[in-house]
Design a protein around this motif. Structure first.
Motif, short mmCIF file in Angstrom:
data_model
loop_
_atom_site.label_atom_id
_atom_site.label_comp_id
_atom_site.label_asym_id
_atom_site.label_seq_id
_atom_site.Cartn_x
_atom_site.Cartn_y
_atom_site.Cartn_z
N ALA A 1 0.84 -1.20 0.00
CA ALA A 1 0.00 0.00 0.00
C ALA A 1 0.87 1.24 0.00
CB ALA A 1 -0.91 0.01 1.23
N LEU B 1 -1.62 7.07 0.94
CA LEU B 1 -2.97 6.73 0.48
C LEU B 1 -4.04 7.46 1.28
CD1 LEU B 1 -4.28 4.94 -1.66
CD2 LEU B 1 -4.51 3.15 0.07
N VAL C 1 -6.75 0.39 3.71
CA VAL C 1 -6.11 -0.67 2.91
C VAL C 1 -6.91 -1.96 3.00
CG1 VAL C 1 -4.05 -2.10 2.70
CG2 VAL C 1 -3.82 0.35 3.11
N LEU D 1 -10.03 -1.62 0.92
CA LEU D 1 -9.74 -1.60 -0.52
C LEU D 1 -9.53 -3.02 -1.05
CD1 LEU D 1 -9.19 0.14 -3.01
CD2 LEU D 1 -6.82 0.30 -2.31
N VAL E 1 -4.22 -2.61 -6.23
CA VAL E 1 -3.06 -1.71 -6.27
C VAL E 1 -3.22 -0.69 -7.40
CG1 VAL E 1 -1.46 -3.29 -5.15
CG2 VAL E 1 -1.76 -3.43 -7.61
N GLN F 1 -5.11 2.12 -6.15
CA GLN F 1 -4.26 3.02 -5.35
C GLN F 1 -3.55 4.03 -6.25
OE1 GLN F 1 -1.87 1.22 -2.15
NE2 GLN F 1 -2.92 -0.71 -2.55
N SER G 1 -3.95 8.17 -6.06
CA SER G 1 -2.81 9.09 -6.01
C SER G 1 -2.84 10.06 -7.18
CB SER G 1 -1.51 8.29 -6.00
OG SER G 1 -0.39 9.14 -6.04
#
Length: 1161
Positions: A790, A794, A832, A835, A848, A851, A855
Motif C-alpha cells: 500500500a 494513500l 487498505v 480496498l 493496487v 491506489q 494518487s
C-alpha cells in the motif's frame, strides 16, 4: 391589534416577567455598570482592576471545584465539570492575574488568580492521565470509544459512568488542541504548570492524539457532530484550525519554560501539521459537509487560536459567518441548530431523522460570539470594529444585582414558543427572551470571555499579555527566539533555497555521472555522516513519549514525509541525513518508474520550498540507483541533474553541494529523548553497493522477457510437487510462471513455507523487485497485490479529495465484491483492508491499480482543481473503465466509422499515451506514469472533440461528470414535483427531502449521487443526466409548469424517447439503446435532446401540469374554453422532428434549445 396578537404580546410580557422580575427587566440599560470604564479620570487603575477582580470572583472562581479544579458549565450545576468551559475560565483568571502585574502592590491577588488557573490546567491534566490506556488506544483506533473525555465528575475528576455519558460526543479534537495552546501561552508567560517528566511524556502523547486530525472526523465544538445531531462525527474546519494553531505553538516548545532541559521539549510531525493546514484551508469557508458555515469558526480564525493569517481567507470566512448567522440578539451557532430551542426535546441525546427542519429560522442566538468578534478585533488592532460589537453586546446584558456591576451575559436568547411561526415567516421580527440564569445558573464560558474582553478594552492588559507567543501576528512578524530544536520560525520573504545532496549507491555510477559533469558522493565518502532510510529514523522516534508507568507506547509507527526528511538529525552522537520514501527499494512500486520518480522529485522540491516553516534551509537527500538511472529514461534523469546543478528546478532555487558544506546552513534536529540501547533497528543504513556488475542498460534488463502467454488457471492445475519444482528453479526467464506458482503454493500452505532457505513471501518479494527493475508492470501489480502493498500517502490522498467536497467509491461491483463510497476520512490500515476487501481476490492487480488512481486524482486535484469541476464522485472502477476505453480507442484505425463520424487516428499528443504503449492490450500493462498522464487527459478532456458521441457519452458517464449547477437544478425539479422523482428505479420523494436538507449542502448532492451510482452502464447514466438537465431547463423557462398529478419517472421517459427514435428510424429491437447513445447530444433535429424534449413536453401536456392557466389569446378571450377546445382537437405529429413546438409559440422557441444547459463537453 387583533386578539391573537394581543394574546401573543401578553404571553411575551408574562414570560419576561417570569425571567426578569421587578426592576431587573431593563437588561439593556447597562450604562451604570460601564460608568467606571467610560470615565477613567474619576477612577484609578487599582479600582478598575479590582472591579474586574470582584466580577471574576463572583462569576467564575466561586464555582471552581476545590478538589478537581474544574468548572461546571452553569453556575448551578453541582455534578459535572466541563473541560472546555474550564479552560476558558482558567484563561479569564490568568488574564486578570496578568492585569495585577502592573500594580506595585497586588495584595496577593495576582498569585491567587494565577494559581487558580494552574489548578484548573493541572486538574484537567489529572483527569486525562487517568485515561492513559484510552489515549494509547486512540493512536491505532481513532474512534469515540478511545477518545479522551470532555467532561468529568466535578469533585473527583473521574470519568462519568451515566448511560447518557456513554453516548456523549467526547471525540473533540479542538478541545485537546485548545488545552495545548493554552498550556503553551501560560508557560510562555512564566506560569509553572508541568512538574514531572511523566507529565511531559503525557503531553507529548496529546500531540500524537491530534496530529492526524485531518483524517479524524469528530463531534466538533458543539459536541453534536453533523448538523443533524444523529450521533455521527464529521471533519470540522474549526477543529482542524485549532489543531493547526496548537501544533505550531507547541513544536520545539519546552514545557519547563526557559529553564528546562532538552528532556522536556515537545516534538511535532511537521508533515502531519502541513496536512492539517492544507485540509483546513481547503475546507474553508465551509465548516463541514453538513454545515455551510458555523460560529465556531470565529474562535478558530480569531482569538484564541488565530489559525490563519491569510487576510483574504480570513475576511471571506468571517464575513460569510456573520452574514449568514448574525441576528439582533447575537449569532446563531449554525443553521437549523435546535439547542435551547423551545421545540427541542431535551430528554433525547439525538434527533429523529427529519427533526432539524422544524428549527429553520427559529434558532437560538448567542451573545458570546459578539464578544469573540469584538475581542479579536481589539487584539488585531481594529478598535473601531471592536467597539461596534462591544456596543451591540451591551444591549444584550441582563440584570443581576448579586453580581458586582449588576449585569451578566446570558448564554443565549430564545424564540418564544408563541412567536415561532411569526419569527420563521419574518426573520428578526420578534423580541427573543434571554435564557433565565436564575433558573439554570449563568453560563461560565460566556462570562469568562466577557471578562477578558473588559480587560482588553479597558487597557488593563495588552495583546501580548494574553497572547505571549504572538499568535495574532503573522509568523514572519513574531519575535525570533533561539531554540536548539527545530521550532516553527514563520515565513521568510520568498521561498527558501532547497539544499540537495546527491548520493550515488556505487562508485561505478558516480564515475559514470562524473563524465557528464555531475558530481555525486557515495555513502563511504560522506562518513562520518550517515545516510539512513527514513524508516530507520521512525524506529528511533518510537521512543518519543514512551512511558512505562503510564502505559504509553510512544510515537505511532507513522512514515516520515518530505518535510521531516529535509532535516538533519543529531542522534546518538552521530549526524544523520535521511532520504525520502521515494528512494526506498521496498516502497510502493510507482517509484520504480523513472518518469514517475523524476516527477515526484520535482514535486517534492517544490512542495518543501513552499511549505517549509522551520529555521535553516531544507536539505534533501537524493539517492541515485543504477536501476533508475539506466535505460531509456537516462536522458531525462540527466536533464534533472543538470537543472539541479544550474540552481533552478521548476522555478525553485536549489543549491547542489557536498554534504559537509550543506551542514552549515541546514535545519538540525537534536534527538535527546532516546539512547542507542533503547532502539532495536530492523533497517540498515545506506551503504555503498560493492557488487561487481556493469551498469544496467535496457539490453541487460531484457526488455520483453515477460511470458505473457502463461495463465494462472493453468498453473493452478499443477500439483504441489510441480509447483515446488518451479519455485526451486527460480527461473526469471519466465517470471509470470514463477509468480503464479509461488502464489498457488502460498494459498495452499502459508506464506512462511521454506523453499530452499527462503520463505514464499521472500521469494514473491524477490520477483516483485526484479519485475520492478524489468518494468513488467502487470507482474509488478500482481505481486504487489499478493503482498498487499500500500502507498504510504494513500490516506492523505483520500482526505485531500474528501475535503474538497468529493466522495470516492472503492472496489468493483461483482461476484463476492462490492463498491463502498467514502464520505469521511478513515485510518490507513482500515482503508487498505477495505480496498482489498472490495476488489476481486482473483485479480490482486485491481486493488493496487486503484491506489495509483487515487494518487493520480489527488495530485491532479491539488494542482488543477478545475479539472474536477462537475465531478462529485470519483468511482475508481469506472475510472478504470474510462482508461480502458481510451486504450481501446488508440488501437482503432482511422477507417473505422461510428455513427457516420470518422474516428481520428490516435497519437501520443491526443491521448496522453506514448507510441510505445499503443501495443498494450490491458490497462495493467501500462506504466504508472502513463496511467497518471491518461487520468490527466481524461479529467481535463484534452482533445475530446476527436471522440465519437458514444465515446464521449461513455467517458462522461464513467467519470461521473455533471453539468454546472446540476444538483441545484435537480433540487428545483424536486420543488416543483409534488409526487417526487424516480431516478434509476429509485424513488426520491419531495418530502421529507426538501425539509431535511438544504439546497446548498453537500448531503443532497450525495443523495443524488448514491441513486445514480446503482446504474451499471456509464452511457445510460449520462443519458439520465441529460434528461434531468432538459427537464430543469423547461421548468426554468416556463414558471407556470408544476408536476402535480404524477411522479417524474426518468427511466420511463428515456424508454419512451428511444421508442420515438426507433419508430422514426425503423429500428425493430427496442431493448438495445446503443443506436440512441450514438446520437449527438446537442444537434437541433437528430439528437438525444430532440427526443427527450418531445417526451417531456408530451408528459406535461398529457398530465395538464400547470400551476395556472396560460392565456395566450388575449385578456378578453375565455382562455380555459379555448384551451379545452384546442386540446380536444389536438393531434400530435410524432413523425415530425419539430413537433414538440406545437404547444405554444413560447414553447416552440424554448423547447428546441434546452441542450444549452446540459452540454458537459
Amino acid at each position: 391589534m387583533s386578539g391573537k396578537q394581543s394574546q401573543h404580546g401578553s404571553s411575551l410580557l408574562r414570560r419576561r416577567a417570569k425571567h426578569m422580575p421587578g426592576t431587573l427587566r431593563l437588561r439593556r440599560l447597562t450604562q451604570a455598570y460601564l460608568q467606571p470604564f467610560e470615565h477613567p479620570e474619576n477612577t484609578t487603575l487599582v479600582s478598575k482592576i479590582d472591579a474586574v477582580y470582584a466580577t471574576t470572583q463572583e462569576l467564575i472562581l466561586k464555582y471552581q471545584s476545590v478538589t478537581s479544579g474544574l468548572f461546571p458549565r452553569y453556575s448551578k450545576d453541582q455534578d459535572v465539570g466541563c473541560v472546555k468551559d474550564s479552560i476558558y475560565c482558567a484563561m479569564a483568571c490568568w488574564a486578570c492575574s496578568v492585569a495585577y502585574k502592573r500594580l506595585d502592590d497586588d495584595r496577593g491577588r495576582q498569585t491567587e488568580l494565577r494559581q487558580s488557573a494552574v489548578k484548573t490546567m493541572r486538574g484537567i491534566l489529572f483527569c486525562w492521565m487517568q485515561q492513559s490506556s484510552t489515549l494509547d488506544g486512540f493512536k491505532t483506533n481513532n474512534s469515540n470509544e478511545f477518545a479522551l473525555h470532555a467532561r468529568f465528575d466535578l469533585h473527583t475528576g473521574m470519568s462519568l459512568t451515566t448511560p447518557t455519558d456513554k453516548r456523549y460526543g467526547h471525540l473533540q479534537m479542538d478541545l485537546i488542541a485548545l488545552y495545548l495552546l493554552t498550556l503553551v501561552q501560560m508557560i510562555s508567560a512564566g506560569v509553572k504548570v508541568i512538574y514531572t517528566h511523566h507529565e511531559v511524556n503525557f503531553v507529548q502523547n496529546l500531540v500524537f492524539y491530534i496530529e492526524r486530525t485531518y483524517r479524524t472526523p469528530d463531534f466538533g465544538m458543539w459536541e453534536r457532530g453533523t448538523r443533524y445531531n444523529n450521533g455521527k462525527p464529521e471533519l470540522h474546519a474549526s477543529s482542524l484550525g485549532m489543531v493547526k494553531a496548537a501544533l505550531e505553538a507547541i513544536n520545539g516548545f519546552n514545557l519547563y519554560g526557559s529553564n528546562g532541559t532538552s528532556a522536556s521539549v515537545i516534538y511535532v510531525d511537521i508533515d502531519g501539521h502541513n496536512r492539517n493546514r492544507t485540509t483546513f484551508e481547503t475546507i474553508l469557508p465551509r465548516e463541514s459537509n453538513s454545515k455551510n458555515t458555523d460560529a465556531s469558526l470565529l474562535l478558530t480564525l480569531g482569538w484564541p487560536s488565530f489559525a490563519t493569517h491569510d487576510e483574504q481567507l480570513f475576511e471571506k470566512t468571517v464575513k460569510k459567518c456573520i452574514r449568514r448567522l448574525e441576528g439582533r440578539f447575537g449569532l446563531r451557532r449554525f443553521h437549523r441548530d435546535g439547542y435551547r430551542s423551545e421545540l427541542e426535546d431535551n430528554s433525547r441525546c439525538f434527533y429523529d431523522e427529519h427533526e432539524t427542519a422544524q428549527f429553520q429560522g427559529v434558532e437560538s442566538q448567542f451573545p458570546m460570539f459578539l464578544a469573540i468578534i469584538s475581542l479579536t478585533a481589539y487584539i488585531r488592532g481594529n478598535s473601531d470594529y471592536g467597539e461596534v460589537y462591544w456596543n451591540k453586546l451591551q444591549n444584550l446584558l441582563v440584570s443581576d444585582e448579586s453580581v458586582p456591576g449588576g449585569f451578566v451575559v446570558p448564554e443565549c436568547y430564545c424564540v418564544d414558543e408563541l412567536l415561532i411561526e411569526k419569527e420563521r415567516s419574518s426573520p428578526n421580527s420578534t423580541d427573543l427572551y434571554a435564557l433565565d440564569h436564575q433558573e439554570f445558573g449563568h453560563h461560565l464560558w460566556t462570562n469568562a470571555i466577557y471578562i477578558i474582553l473588559m480587560l482588553k478594552r479597558g487597557g488593563l492588559i495588552h495583546s501580548g499579555d494574553i497572547d505571549p507567543i504572538s499568535r495574532h501576528l503573522p509568523a514572519s512578524q513574531r519575535p525570533k527566539l533561539f531554540n536548539r530544536h527545530s521550532a516553527f520560525q514563520g515565513s521568510m520573504e520568498g521561498d527558501p533555497v532547497v539544499q540537495v545532496a546527491l548520493i550515488s549507491e556505487s562508485s561505478r555510477l558516480q564515475m559514470m555521472l562524473s563524465t557528464y559533469g555531475i558530481t555525486t558522493q557515495t555513502p563511504h565518502e560522506v562518513e562520518p555522516i550517515q545516510i539512513w532510510p527514513s524508516w530507520r529514523m521512525v524506529k528511533v522516534f518510537e521512543c518519543l513519549g514512551r512511558d512505562k508507568k503510564l502505559g504509553l507506547s510512544g510515537r505511532p509507527t507513522r512514515p516520515f514525509g518530505p518535510l521531516s526528511t529535509s532535516k538533519v538529525f543529531r542522534v546518538f552522537g552521530d549526524t544523520v541525513l535521511c532520504f525520502p520514501l521515494l528512494f526506498e527499494v521496498k516502497d510502493f512500486y510507482v517509484s520504480s518508474d523513472p518518469a514517475v520518480l523524476i516527477d515526484d522529485i520535482k514535486r517534492d522540491i517544490e512542495f518543501v520550498a513552499k511549505r517549509w516553516k522551520l529555521a535553516g534551509r531544507p536539505t534533501m537527500c537524493i539517492v541515485l540507483r543504477e536501476e533508475n538511472v539506466a535505460g531509456e529514461y537516462f536522458d531525462h534523469i540527466l536533464d534533472l541533474l543538470v537543472q539541479l546543478k544550474n540552481g533552478h528546478v521548476n522555478g525553485i532555487r536549489v543549491r547542489l553541494g557536498r554534504v559537509h558544506q550543506l551542514l552549515n546552513s541546514c535545519c538540525i534536529e537534536h534527538i535527546d529523548f532516546a539512547s542507542s540501547d533503547d532502539v532495536e533497528f530492523d533497517v540498515d543504513i545506506l551503504e555503498e553497493n560493492q557488487e561487481n556488475h556493469q551498469i544496467l542498460s535496457r539490453l541487460s534488463l531484457k526488455d520483453g522477457i515477460d511470458d505473457e502467454q502463461t495463465l494462472e488457471t493453468d498453473v493452478a492445475a499443477k500439483s504441489d510437487h510441480e509447483l515446488y519444482e518451479i519455485i526451486s528453479k527460480d527461473d526469471m526467464e519466465h517470471p509470470r510462471l514463477l509468480a503464479f506458482a509461488i502464489w498457488q503454493l502460498w494459498s495452499r500452505t502459508n506464506a512462511d513455507l521454506l523453499v530452499h532457505n527462503f520463505t514464499l513471501r521472500e521469494r514473491m518479494e524477490k520477483v516483485y523487485r526484479r519485475s520492478c527493475q524489468l518494468h513488467l508492470w502487470f507482474l509488478v501489480r500482481y505481486c504487489a497485490g499478493r503482498l498487499r502493498k500500500a502507498m504510504n500517502s494513500l490516506a492523505p490522498a483520500i482526505t485531500n479529495m474528501l475535503v474538497r467536497g468529493k466522495q470516492v467509491t472503492l472496489g468493483e461491483r461483482g461476484k463476492g465484491t462490492r463498491e463502498v463510497s467514502l464520505l469521511r476520512p478513515i485510518a490507513p490500515a482500515e482503508l487498505v483492508s477495505l480496498l482489498f476487501e472490495c476488489c476481486p481476490s482473483d485479480k490482486p492487480q485491481v486493488a493496487v491499480f486503484h491506489q495509483e488512481l487515487i494518487s493520480a486524482c489527488s495530485d491532479l486535484m491539488s494542482h488543477d482543481p478545475a479539472a474536477f469541476d462537475g465531478v462529485l464522485t470519483i468511482r475508481l472502477s469506472w475510472l478504470s473503465e474510462a482508461i480502458a476505453m481510451l486504450l481501446n480507442y488508440v488501437r482503432t484505425t482511422g477507417a473505422m466509422k461510428i455513427g457516420g463520424i470518422g474516428a481520428t487516428p490516435p497519437t501520443p499528443h491526443t491521448t496522453g499515451i506514448p507510441q510505445s504503449e499503443f501495443k498494450k492490450t490491458c490497462i495493467y500493462d501500462l506504466s504508472p506514469t502513463v496511467v497518471k498522464d491518461v487520468v490527466r487527459a481524461l479529467m481535463t478532456r484534452h482533445n475530446w472533440h476527436l471522440l465519437t458521441p458514444l465515446q464521449t457519452r461513455r467517458l462522461n458517464g464513467a467519470l461521473n461528470r455533471m453539468p454546472v449547477n446540476f444538483y441545484d437544478r435537480v433540487w428545483m425539479i424536486l420543488e416543483r414535483s409534488k409526487h417526487g422523482i424516480i431516478i434509476a428505479g429509485q424513488f426520491l420523494p419531495q418530502q421529507p427531502t426538501l425539509s431535511d436538507m438544504t439546497r446548498f449542502e453537500l448531503t443532497f448532492s450525495y443523495k443524488i449521487e448514491s441513486m445514480l451510482s446503482l446504474i451499471s452502464h456509464p452511457e445510460y447514466r449520462q443519458l439520465l443526466v441529460e434528461l434531468l438537465s432538459i427537464v430543469a431547463t423547461i421548468l426554468e423557462r416556463n414558471h407556470e409548469i408544476m408536476f402535480k398529478s404524477a411522479k417524474i419517472d426518468c427511466d420511463d421517459l428515456i424508454k419512451r424517447a428511444f421508442e420515438l427514435y426507433a419508430t422514426q428510424e425503423g429500428i425493430k429491437d427496442k431493448t438495445d439503446l446503443t443506436p440512441f447513445y450514438q446520437l449527438e447530444n446537442q444537434a437541433l433535429t437528430t439528437s438525444t435532446a430532440t427526443y427527450l424534449t418531445r417526451t417531456v413536453v408530451e408528459l406535461i401536456l398529457s398530465g395538464r401540469h400547470f400551476s395556472q392557466m396560460i392565456n395566450i389569446f388575449g385578456p378578453n378571450v375565455n382562455a380555459e374554453e379555448r384551451f379545452r377546445e384546442r386540446s380536444s382537437n389536438f393531434s400530435y405529429n410524432k413523425s415530425g422532428p419539430g413537433s414538440s413546438g406545437t404547444v405554444t409559440p413560447n414553447t416552440t422557441k424554448r423547447a428546441s434549445t434546452p441542450t444549452d444547459d446540459c452540454n458537459v463537453q
